[in-house]
Design an enzyme around this catalytic site. Structure first.
Site, PDB file in Angstrom:
ATOM      1  N   GLU A   1       5.349  -2.703 -14.223  1.00 33.19           N
ATOM      2  CA  GLU A   1       4.214  -2.831 -15.135  1.00 33.19           C
ATOM      3  C   GLU A   1       4.581  -3.645 -16.383  1.00 33.19           C
ATOM      4  OE1 GLU A   1       2.934   1.259 -15.643  1.00 33.19           O
ATOM      5  OE2 GLU A   1       1.767   1.148 -13.785  1.00 33.19           O
TER       6      GLU A   1
ATOM      7  N   ARG B   1       0.912  -0.749  -2.123  1.00 30.40           N
ATOM      8  CA  ARG B   1       1.644  -0.188  -3.264  1.00 30.40           C
ATOM      9  C   ARG B   1       2.432   1.066  -2.875  1.00 30.40           C
ATOM     10  NH1 ARG B   1      -0.894   1.366  -9.199  1.00 30.40           N
ATOM     11  NH2 ARG B   1       0.570   3.038  -9.678  1.00 30.40           N
TER      12      ARG B   1
ATOM     13  N   ASP C   1       0.917   7.371  -7.853  1.00 28.94           N
ATOM     14  CA  ASP C   1       1.000   7.539  -9.302  1.00 28.94           C
ATOM     15  C   ASP C   1       0.364   8.841  -9.771  1.00 28.94           C
ATOM     16  OD1 ASP C   1       1.379   7.064 -11.933  1.00 28.94           O
ATOM     17  OD2 ASP C   1       0.153   5.263 -12.065  1.00 28.94           O
TER      18      ASP C   1
ATOM     19  N   GLU D   1      -2.848  13.095 -17.017  1.00 24.29           N
ATOM     20  CA  GLU D   1      -3.475  11.779 -16.973  1.00 24.29           C
ATOM     21  C   GLU D   1      -4.607  11.711 -15.944  1.00 24.29           C
ATOM     22  OE1 GLU D   1      -0.772   8.561 -16.206  1.00 24.29           O
ATOM     23  OE2 GLU D   1      -2.365   7.055 -16.235  1.00 24.29           O
TER      24      GLU D   1
ATOM     25  N   TRP E   1      -4.237  -3.709  -9.215  1.00 18.40           N
ATOM     26  CA  TRP E   1      -3.330  -2.562  -9.325  1.00 18.40           C
ATOM     27  C   TRP E   1      -2.920  -1.932  -7.992  1.00 18.40           C
ATOM     28  CZ3 TRP E   1      -1.025  -1.656 -13.884  1.00 18.40           C
ATOM     29  CH2 TRP E   1      -1.595  -2.240 -15.021  1.00 18.40           C
TER      30      TRP E   1
HETATM   31  O1  GCW Z   1       0.647   6.563 -14.556  1.00 13.51           O
HETATM   32  C1  GCW Z   1       1.016   5.340 -15.066  1.00 13.51           C
HETATM   33  C2  GCW Z   1       0.439   5.331 -16.438  1.00 13.51           C
HETATM   34  C3  GCW Z   1       1.175   4.443 -17.408  1.00 13.51           C
HETATM   35  C4  GCW Z   1       2.652   4.802 -17.353  1.00 13.51           C
HETATM   36  C5  GCW Z   1       3.150   4.551 -15.939  1.00 13.51           C
HETATM   37  C6  GCW Z   1       4.608   4.939 -15.746  1.00 13.51           C
HETATM   38  C7  GCW Z   1       4.260   4.807 -19.110  1.00 13.51           C
HETATM   39  O2  GCW Z   1      -0.912   4.947 -16.336  1.00 13.51           O
HETATM   40  O3  GCW Z   1       0.633   4.681 -18.681  1.00 13.51           O
HETATM   41  O4  GCW Z   1       3.410   4.078 -18.294  1.00 13.51           O
HETATM   42  O5  GCW Z   1       2.420   5.327 -15.040  1.00 13.51           O
HETATM   43  O6  GCW Z   1       4.851   5.999 -15.182  1.00 13.51           O
HETATM   44  O7  GCW Z   1       5.483   4.194 -16.127  1.00 13.51           O
END
Ligand code: GCW
Length: 688
Positions: free
Chosen positions: A295, A345, A374, A402, A550
């Protein structure tokens, strides 16, 4: 009564709420005579004594001499084994006495003994947790040791307020407890209070800055070291060690070197000098956390090197100091073309890391998110966890909610974490099979904290249960989530004499026990994931990520939905699992319902194992989920004054928002699926 404030008035903030350590929770220990023995100048032992004084002065007990027949004797540095010549080697190796403690109950008196003051402190909080039961049971001689030597909380806190992510990235509890106005806070007393809460769960390491290391935060490693030392000093009394997230580009951005190439001698020397400075300033510093080539963060790929090269560079620098490097496996292409069906991904972490197994230095911990995507409400376990037997792996969880309601929705995550920890990648063998919790024992566990400067620490007061539960699972991953919740309730809602009203206990279980499944039921269905608003990730947006770079797609069309990740016709992701799961997931007939859309693209009319079609499942679960939120609200309202009014008010406010949001999720999801499929709800309920 004055109705306006003037700038000269001093605004006194209410003290942060005591979370799971109100004085009432100390009643059983505080009524007794407590003695502490051990090196008097040990900082953590001083804390143990203070804890004993605090408890006894609140409840009428006393701190006495060790030879004055105490009811509780807390002994540091004593011999842990009862055999006359000291330690029994077998027990030493399996018990990890360095971080464990021994508890002996003899005629209602309790002795806690440990090799270190930190372990003794954990033993003290164990007795606190047990309450009267610690003294009432039959005589016993028990050893307690954490399953994982490394138990870390990662803070995604920025020093500066980031223009998009705010001060705490994915933080839902106000600002940072460490930083304010672009620097480390002057008053760090709250950090010590935090360390106390953590010590009571067994957590003993904290990474104090965001893994996305921006320019300001990068300097924590250099210019700001004295400030970091102050934070470490605030955590230390409770035995909590400090880690820093560092930028892989630091040799260039901070050191002015022309490269950050991990194989460059100048770069290696820079990192060694940086590490030397850190440990010279903070002798008990823990280590570095790194997000590289992920990222937008810099990493070894820029130099044609791989992640083992990158991790080993830092490992070499911290090794002389006994430090560890937590190197994250969250590496994927976030600039994918949504038209490209060949990139998946979910495959990325395994594709990058599995081939590197065996190449990481001994003090590198590869930190793997629990799922391949994620932190979704539901995903399969990451296949990386079963693919790197020659590496120290850590499991990474997300306590901050989150994707699970952002601390506006009540969502107790321990059942979900427990499911991940107990997953057996090779199925159930004769000995019941190796579980994820066994695979990560060498590298331990890490989680993203949900704490901020909010009065309740976690925004939603009930989200404290997630932080508590993470700590307890990090100590013992086999604990039952409902039992952990019960402990948390017992401590947090203890009245002045230590008792909890039965109705309070009942309601909290009713609201929280199954709240993760409730949340799942009204959000993205059957493991498909996402469907959230891009950017902030709160609330429904079914196609929000569908045409983005993404890599998070659901591929819904008029006929069906889901991602074909099979070897036969899809991305081949199922092939990253060992048997039996590679086959269980491959076959639509055996794939578990809750993960069906993660692994398969199926028609809306596909009949689930549960007997209903996919589309009917969406309708049913979304209606039921909202009903369950309503039930939770009714249960909470029935408490009627049995919890402190400020907690009550905050929880009610959050529950109202949860209901509003759940209704929005229900209506958007049901409407979307109805419009795509044209298939009406079998029960004729309102869909728009
Ligand atoms: O879940 C995602 C988040 C990002 C985060 C990333 C990660 C710190 O949206 O905000 O960045 O993962 O885990 O690195």
């Amino acid at each position: 009564m004055p109705d306006e404030t003037t700038s000269s008035e001093i605004v006194v903030e209410p003290a942060p709420c005591p979370a799971w350590l109100p004085d009432g929770a100390l009643a059983a220990v505080g009524r007794r005579r407590v003695a502490v023995a051990g090196p008097p100048d040990d900082e953590v032992l001083v804390t143990v004594r203070r804890e004993a004084e605090r408890a006894t002065s609140a409840h009428g007990g006393a701190v006495v001499d060790p030879d004055d027949s105490p009811d509780i004797l807390l002994e540091a540095s004593s011999v842990l084994d009862s055999s006359s010549n000291g330690r029994n080697e077998d027990q030493v190796s399996t018990l990890d006495v360095g971080s464990g403690f021994r508890l002996v109950r003899d005629g209602g008196r309790v002795t806690v003994a440990a090799a270190t003051a930190t372990a003794l402190l954990h033993g003290w909080f164990h007795v606190v947790r047990l309450g009267e039961a610690a003294f009432a049971g039959p005589d016993a001689d028990e050893r307690h040791a954490p399953a994982f030597a490394l138990r870390v909380l990662d803070h995604w806190d920025n020093v500066d307020v980031h223009p998009v992510m705010g001060q705490v990235e994915r933080g839902y509890s106000g600002g940072s407890i460490f930083y304010d106005a672009g620097r480390v806070r002057e008053d760090l007393s709250r950090v010590t209070t935090y360390a106390r809460l953590l010590a009571a769960t067994g957590i003993d390491r904290v990474c104090i800055n965001n893994v996305n290391v921006h320019a300001r935060e990068a300097r924590l490693l250099t210019d700001d070291l004295p400030e970091v030392a102050r934070v470490a000093g605030a955590l230390r009394p409770y035995g909590v060690r400090t880690h820093l997230a560092v930028s892989f580009a630091a040799p260039m951005t901070l050191g002015g070197l022309p490269t950050s190439d991990p194989l460059d001698d100048g770069v290696r020397a820079w990192w060694r000098a940086a590490a030397d400075r850190v440990w010279a300033t903070i002798p008990d510093f823990g280590g570095f956390v790194v997000k590289a080539d992920s990222e937008g963060q810099p990493g070894p790929f820029a130099y044609g090197r791989d992640h083992a090269d990158g991790a080993n560079l830092l490992a070499e620098a911290v090794a002389p100091h006994g430090g560890v490097v937590h190197w994250r496996a969250f590496v994927y292409d976030h600039t994918q073309d949504w038209r490209d069906r060949s990139t998946d991904r979910a495959r990325a972490a395994y594709d990058h890391f599995a081939p590197l197994d065996g190449r990481f230095a001994e003090n590198v911990v590869v930190q793997v998110k629990h799922g391949p995507m994620d932190f979704q409400t539901r995903e399969p376990v990451s296949p990386v966890l079963a693919a790197m037997p020659g590496s120290r792996l850590a499991l990474e969880l997300q306590v901050t909610q989150e994707y699970t309601g952002q601390q506006r929705h009540a969502c107790y995550l321990a059942p979900w974490w427990s499911e991940n920890l107990g997953f057996r990648p090779w199925g159930h063998g004769d000995d019941d099979g190796v579980a994820v919790r066994d695979l990560v024992a060498p590298g331990g566990i890490a989680a993203v904290s949900n704490v901020g400067d909010d009065r309740f620490w976690t925004g939603h007061p009930l989200a404290q249960a997630n932080l508590y539960a993470f700590g307890r699972l990090a100590w013992d991953p086999t604990l039952d989530p409902a039992a952990i919740l019960d402990e948390w309730i017992g401590l947090t809602f203890a009245g002045p004499e230590g008792a909890v009203e039965p109705r309070v206990r009942e309601v909290l279980h009713a609201v929280l026990d199954d709240s993760w499944r409730t949340y799942e039921s009204y959000t993205a269905p059957l493991g498909v994931g996402f469907m959230v608003r891009p950017g902030h990730h709160y609330g429904p947006d079914v196609d929000g990520y569908e045409y983005t770079p993404w890599g998070t797609y659901h591929f819904a069309d008029r006929d069906g939905i889901g991602v074909d990740r099979t070897r036969a016709t899809g991305t081949g992701f199922t092939g990253q699992y060992p048997a039996p799961w590679r086959d269980v997931y491959e076959d639509v007939a055996t794939c578990p319902d809750e993960l069906l859309l993660f692994f398969h693209h199926v028609p809306y009319t596909h009949v689930l194992h549960s007997g209903v079609t996919v589309v009917q499942h969406v309708y049913d679960t979304h209606f039921a989920g909202v009903d369950r939120v309503r039930e939770a609200i009714a249960a909470w309202e029935s408490l009627d004054g049995r919890v402190p009014s400020d907690v009550d008010a905050r929880v009610r406010e959050r529950l109202a928002e949860q209901l509003r949001s759940a209704v929005e999720w229900r209506d958007q999801l049901n409407t979307y699926f109805f419009r795509k499929s044209g298939i009406p709800d079998a029960h004729g309920r309102t869909i728009f």
